[in-house]
Design a protein around this motif. Sequence first.
Motif, mmCIF file in Angstrom:
data_model
loop_
_atom_site.group_PDB
_atom_site.id
_atom_site.type_symbol
_atom_site.label_atom_id
_atom_site.label_comp_id
_atom_site.label_asym_id
_atom_site.label_seq_id
_atom_site.Cartn_x
_atom_site.Cartn_y
_atom_site.Cartn_z
ATOM 1 N N ALA A 37 -4.710 -11.659 -1.520
ATOM 2 C CA ALA A 37 -5.085 -11.761 -0.109
ATOM 3 C C ALA A 37 -3.894 -11.466 0.804
ATOM 4 O O ALA A 37 -4.068 -11.016 1.940
ATOM 5 N N SER A 38 -2.680 -11.703 0.314
ATOM 6 C CA SER A 38 -1.474 -11.452 1.104
ATOM 7 C C SER A 38 -0.841 -10.111 0.801
ATOM 8 O O SER A 38 -0.116 -9.566 1.631
ATOM 9 N N PHE A 39 -1.080 -9.593 -0.400
ATOM 10 C CA PHE A 39 -0.472 -8.324 -0.820
ATOM 11 C C PHE A 39 -1.591 -7.332 -1.149
ATOM 12 O O PHE A 39 -1.954 -7.127 -2.304
ATOM 13 N N SER A 40 -2.134 -6.750 -0.088
ATOM 14 C CA SER A 40 -3.276 -5.848 -0.238
ATOM 15 C C SER A 40 -2.986 -4.450 0.276
ATOM 16 O O SER A 40 -3.893 -3.625 0.393
ATOM 17 N N ALA A 41 -1.717 -4.185 0.577
ATOM 18 C CA ALA A 41 -1.368 -2.850 1.062
ATOM 19 C C ALA A 41 -1.406 -1.851 -0.079
ATOM 20 O O ALA A 41 -1.347 -2.218 -1.263
ATOM 21 N N GLU A 42 -1.499 -0.586 0.278
ATOM 22 C CA GLU A 42 -1.490 0.467 -0.736
ATOM 23 C C GLU A 42 -0.172 0.401 -1.516
ATOM 24 O O GLU A 42 0.907 0.340 -0.936
ATOM 25 N N GLY A 43 -0.289 0.385 -2.803
ATOM 26 C CA GLY A 43 0.894 0.295 -3.654
ATOM 27 C C GLY A 43 1.173 -1.103 -4.169
ATOM 28 O O GLY A 43 1.908 -1.268 -5.147
ATOM 29 N N ASP A 44 0.613 -2.142 -3.509
ATOM 30 C CA ASP A 44 0.785 -3.498 -4.014
ATOM 31 C C ASP A 44 -0.031 -3.678 -5.292
ATOM 32 O O ASP A 44 -1.190 -3.241 -5.365
ATOM 33 N N VAL A 45 0.554 -4.310 -6.282
ATOM 34 C CA VAL A 45 -0.126 -4.566 -7.551
ATOM 35 C C VAL A 45 0.110 -6.019 -7.936
ATOM 36 O O VAL A 45 1.253 -6.477 -7.982
ATOM 37 N N VAL A 46 -0.971 -6.770 -8.188
ATOM 38 C CA VAL A 46 -0.880 -8.136 -8.701
ATOM 39 C C VAL A 46 -1.607 -8.158 -10.044
ATOM 40 O O VAL A 46 -2.820 -7.998 -10.104
#
Length: 244
Positions: A37-46
């Motif tokens: 929910a906090s890291f949803s930008a393009e390129g973010d991977v969880v």
Amino acid sequence: MRITVWNENEHESRGDQVVLGHYPDGIHSAIADGLRASFSAEGDVVRTATLQEPEHGLTEAVLEGTDVLLWWGHIAHPEVSDEVVERVHRHVLAGMGLLVLHSGHYSKIFQRLLGSTASLLWRNAAERELVWTIDHTHPITQGVPDPIVIPEQEMYGEPFDIPVPDELLFVSSFAGGEVFRSGVTYTRGLGRIFYFSPGDQEYPVYHRPDIQRVLANGVRWAAPTQPRRDQEAIHKPDAGWFGA
């Protein structure tokens, strides 16, 4: 941001109904969903990894592709391969961030990085925990309620056998009167480490937005700010140094 959430996944794989009632897809999935929910930008991977996977899901390739690793463990610390611990240790020293959660204080990797037992007092009686912010200027505490009020949680108390922290961010107080350094930071090599204690498996702590905010802030703070650099270089002196 490239984030890996590691969970021993033992309570879940053993069919613990209390834990599965709170975390039907595993503690790692709940933590990862909160971070997405906090890291949803393009390129973010969880991504997630568990003890039961080959190499515990922490292969060289996975760690090379991880900016920040989150570690949750409780009853299976001895089952973690020393080879994997050595691998994680090397990556932390080289600059990978590490968040150690709840009973992860007893993990091999945390004990090795700190050089202590990380032992503490504990009592699991579903007590109220108040998490008080000590440093309101720190990036990890931004936007976090003061105090965070957790209605039911396992008590952790002092003495906590850790080196003097680089920074003390949170102190918890419990209904029984105990206090505990529940949020501390360290730097080892080029790696930043944040330990945060709330998160016992018997309570739905990781579904709370305030706890998710702390973890997201912790990830941002622990993320490397420079290219990763191996700290275990081998020195090979020139023969001329010895008059040969």
